[in-house]
Design an enzyme around this catalytic site. Structure first.
Site, PDB file in Angstrom:
ATOM      1  N   GLY A 140      -4.569 -13.013  20.961  1.00  0.00           N
ATOM      2  CA  GLY A 140      -6.162 -11.889  21.552  1.00  0.00           C
ATOM      3  C   GLY A 140      -5.699 -10.478  20.837  1.00  0.00           C
ATOM      4  CB  THR A 154       0.251  -6.967   4.024  1.00  0.00           C
ATOM      5  OG1 THR A 154       1.963  -7.824   4.254  1.00  0.00           O
ATOM      6  CG2 THR A 154      -0.408  -8.094   4.712  1.00  0.00           C
ATOM      7  CB  CYS A 155      -3.191  -4.101   2.453  1.00  0.00           C
ATOM      8  SG  CYS A 155      -5.220  -3.089   2.396  1.00  0.00           S
ATOM      9  CB  ALA A 161      15.578  -4.770  -4.598  1.00  0.00           C
ATOM     10  CD  GLU A 205     -10.432  -8.348  11.643  1.00  0.00           C
ATOM     11  OE1 GLU A 205      -9.332  -8.673  10.773  1.00  0.00           O
ATOM     12  OE2 GLU A 205     -10.125  -7.160  11.602  1.00  0.00           O
ATOM     13  CG  HIS A 224     -36.287   6.943  13.666  1.00  0.00           C
ATOM     14  ND1 HIS A 224     -35.829   6.520  15.144  1.00  0.00           N
ATOM     15  CD2 HIS A 224     -37.768   6.362  14.218  1.00  0.00           C
ATOM     16  CE1 HIS A 224     -36.864   5.167  15.649  1.00  0.00           C
ATOM     17  NE2 HIS A 224     -37.880   5.174  14.531  1.00  0.00           N
ATOM     18  CE  LYS A 265     -10.343  -7.904   7.955  1.00  0.00           C
ATOM     19  NZ  LYS A 265     -10.013  -6.985   8.729  1.00  0.00           N
ATOM     20  NE  ARG A 269       2.004 -11.548  25.105  1.00  0.00           N
ATOM     21  CZ  ARG A 269       3.321 -11.162  25.230  1.00  0.00           C
ATOM     22  NH1 ARG A 269       4.336 -11.549  25.061  1.00  0.00           N
ATOM     23  NH2 ARG A 269       2.672  -9.717  24.295  1.00  0.00           N
ATOM     24  CB  ALA A 312     -12.781  -1.401  12.445  1.00  0.00           C
ATOM     25  CB  SER A 347      -0.891   0.257   1.008  1.00  0.00           C
ATOM     26  OG  SER A 347      -1.750  -1.221   1.482  1.00  0.00           O
ATOM     27  CB  CYS A 387      -7.456  -5.128   4.497  1.00  0.00           C
ATOM     28  SG  CYS A 387      -6.051  -4.290   4.240  1.00  0.00           S
ATOM     29  CE1 TYR A 428      -7.093  -2.899  14.336  1.00  0.00           C
ATOM     30  CE2 TYR A 428      -5.222  -3.820  15.439  1.00  0.00           C
ATOM     31  CZ  TYR A 428      -5.982  -2.600  15.715  1.00  0.00           C
ATOM     32  OH  TYR A 428      -6.355  -1.678  15.412  1.00  0.00           O
ATOM     33  CB  ILE A 429      -4.859 -11.459  12.806  1.00  0.00           C
ATOM     34  CG1 ILE A 429      -4.090 -10.483  11.575  1.00  0.00           C
ATOM     35  CG2 ILE A 429      -4.940 -12.580  11.598  1.00  0.00           C
ATOM     36  CD1 ILE A 429      -3.297 -11.077  11.304  1.00  0.00           C
ATOM     37  CD  GLU A 455     -32.889   5.993  15.635  1.00  0.00           C
ATOM     38  OE1 GLU A 455     -33.103   7.403  15.352  1.00  0.00           O
ATOM     39  OE2 GLU A 455     -32.883   5.271  14.834  1.00  0.00           O
TER      40      GLU A 455
END
Ligand code: NDP
Length: 446
Positions: free
Chosen positions: A174, A40-41, A113, A180, A435, A49, A197, A340, A13, A46, A176-177, A440
């Site tokens: 424990g 990676t993303c 490289a 998810e 609404h 996933k 752990r 998130a 990225s 991301c 993000y990954i 809201e």
């Protein structure tokens, strides 16, 4: 004269953004990538996933459909179909990224490289290239512990390519990954055990929101083993794994996924040869202009271990290009970065957690809304969302927004503007609710 104005190592990225924008400013740019353009993303993070998360959502949506009048006679999940479709989409994106670079006349070297000096790079083919500036954007790589039998475990690099959906899966970590993929595998029908752990998961998120995720996850059937460490892995002839533990009973499983953090990708990069200084975690040290200890060498993204998030790497790549090729000096502002976890349900946060605010500010007020999404009520799904505002008691400024529930990341992206714009609780109160929505709740907390 140098071969290029800019040579970028790593087409993820940050690297792609820096290369493309620098070239658009008129620089002669080359980029080297040893694996796949996208990084990676796009290739193993991301994007694939999130596609698996979409796939996982159907499990409960199909169940809930009955209360909305839909007759779904049988539901059967085929991992191979989803996996192949996701990998196909990843291939398409890789081509799109490659095209973007070539459209901007960026030369792509699809090989490794390494630095050989402050202005020199050697490619795997042996070719030597000279550049006025070199940008390192090699990302990070999963940390795998050096325990016996580790070759039987996988990381998030391999998880997208599994031949079979495991009936049972152990996930170490424990963060993000771990959270998810716990949600993804659980929804696909695997028995999930998460081993951590300590008894703290998602350490940097608001703990009240994290507790809600844990309650919901446990109710869904995810098994948490806390204060537990994996000591050794043994593989049986039938492919099952014996995971030898301290802190809890040993676990028999079909797949073991390590998600215990990612370390900067700097192995054999020639940093010593070029004189580039690294920090204690192996991260490349840079200043606010992304410059390393060598004036002609720069670094952006996860390899610098500032904030390991794609949009941050993209901002750094853009700022580098603007500063050095666009005559527009720019530094990235790292405050109030929203983030998130695409767990099931997802959670999201921006700004200070309640704990941080109480430590940093004198007076803090919090407002929470604990509610059941309308769709869940009709579906008979007893899963509650939780939204929280953290407010500076002296100034009335909202300093943190934290939420868990359906679409929380989508809602938080817009709400994050309020934090960045230093809005007050009174501004939220003055905004008329839209609404009926979940969002809201953000303007109805009193
Ligand atoms: P995280 O840093 O999120 O979590 C690592 C977890 O592993 C923590 O629970 C940590 O515990 C634990 N851990 C760390 N070291 C060890 C160890 N030696 N032994 C046992 N447990 C350990 O890392 P992930 O691997 O989940 O993700 C890597 C990075 O990728 C993230 O930091 C994030 O920046 C990025 N990412 C972002 C996503 C998103 O934006 N939605 C999704 C996926 C990844 P403790 O808390 O005690 O340190």
């Amino acid at each position: 004269m140098a071969d290029y104005d800019l040579f970028v190592i790593g087409a993820g990225s940050g690297g792609v953004r820096a290369a493309r924008v620098s070239a658009a400013y008129g620089a002669r740019v080359a980029i080297a990538e040893e694996y796949k353009v996208g990084g990676t993303c796009v290739i193993r993070g991301c994007v694939p996933k999130k596609l698996l998360i979409f796939g996982a959502h159907f499990a409960e949506d199909l169940d809930d459909a009955a209360m909305f009048g839909w007759d779904v006679p049988t539901k059967r999940f085929d991992w191979q179909v989803l996996r192949d479709n996701v990998l196909g989409e990843v291939c398409r994106l890789e081509e799109a990224y490659t095209e973007t670079l070539t459209n901007h006349d960026v030369t792509i070297y699809k090989e490794r490289a390494e630095l050989t000096g402050p202005n020199k790079v050697r490619l795997a083919s042996g070719k030597e290239v000279a550049a006025d500036k070199i940008l390192i954007a090699t990302g990070a790589t999963p940390v795998m512990p050096g325990i016996e039998g580790i070759e039987h475990a996988i990381s998030s690099n391999e998880v997208f390519h599994l031949e079979q959906l495991p009936k049972r899966v152990v996930i170490a970590g424990g963060g993000y990954i771990a959270n998810e993929f716990a949600g993804i595998f659980d929804q696909f029908g695997s028995q999930v055990t998460l081993v951590n752990r300590t008894d703290v998961i998602l350490r940097h998120y608001d703990q009240q929101i994290v507790d809600r995720l844990m309650q919901i996850s446990i109710r869904k059937g995810i098994d948490f083993k806390f204060h537990a460490t994996i000591e050794k892995i043994e593989k049986h002839d039938d492919g099952t794994l014996d995971v030898r533990m301290t802190g809890c009973d040993d676990i028999e499983t079909d797949q073991l996924l390590f998600a215990t953090g990612r370390k900067p990708n700097t192995t054999s990069l020639g940093l010593d040869a070029a004189g580039v200084a690294v920090g204690d975690k192996g991260q490349i040290k840079v200043d606010a202009d992304n410059r390393t200890s060598v004036p002609s060498i720069f670094a952006v993204g996860d390899v610098t271990d500032r904030i390991q998030l794609t949009p941050v790497a993209i901002r750094e790549g853009q700022a580098f290009a603007d500063t050095f090729f666009g005559n527009n000096p720019t530094q990235v502002d790292y405050s109030c970065v929203p983030s998130a976890v695409f767990s099931h349900p997802p959670l999201a946060g921006v700004g200070m957690t309640e704990g941080e605010a109480r430590n940093k500010l004198g007076q803090v007020k919090t407002y929470t809304s604990d509610f059941r999404a309308m769709k869940n009520v009709l579906a008979g799904r007893n899963e509650r969302s939780l939204y929280k505002l953290v407010v500076d008691g002296t100034t009335d400024r909202i300093v943190g927004i934290h939420m868990i529930g359906p679409d929380a990341p989508e809602i938080l992206q817009a709400a994050a503007i309020a934090i960045k714009g230093k809005l007050k609780k009174a501004d939220f109160d003055a905004t008329v609710a839209l609404h009926p929505t979940m969002a809201e709740e953000l303007v109805l907390m009193r």
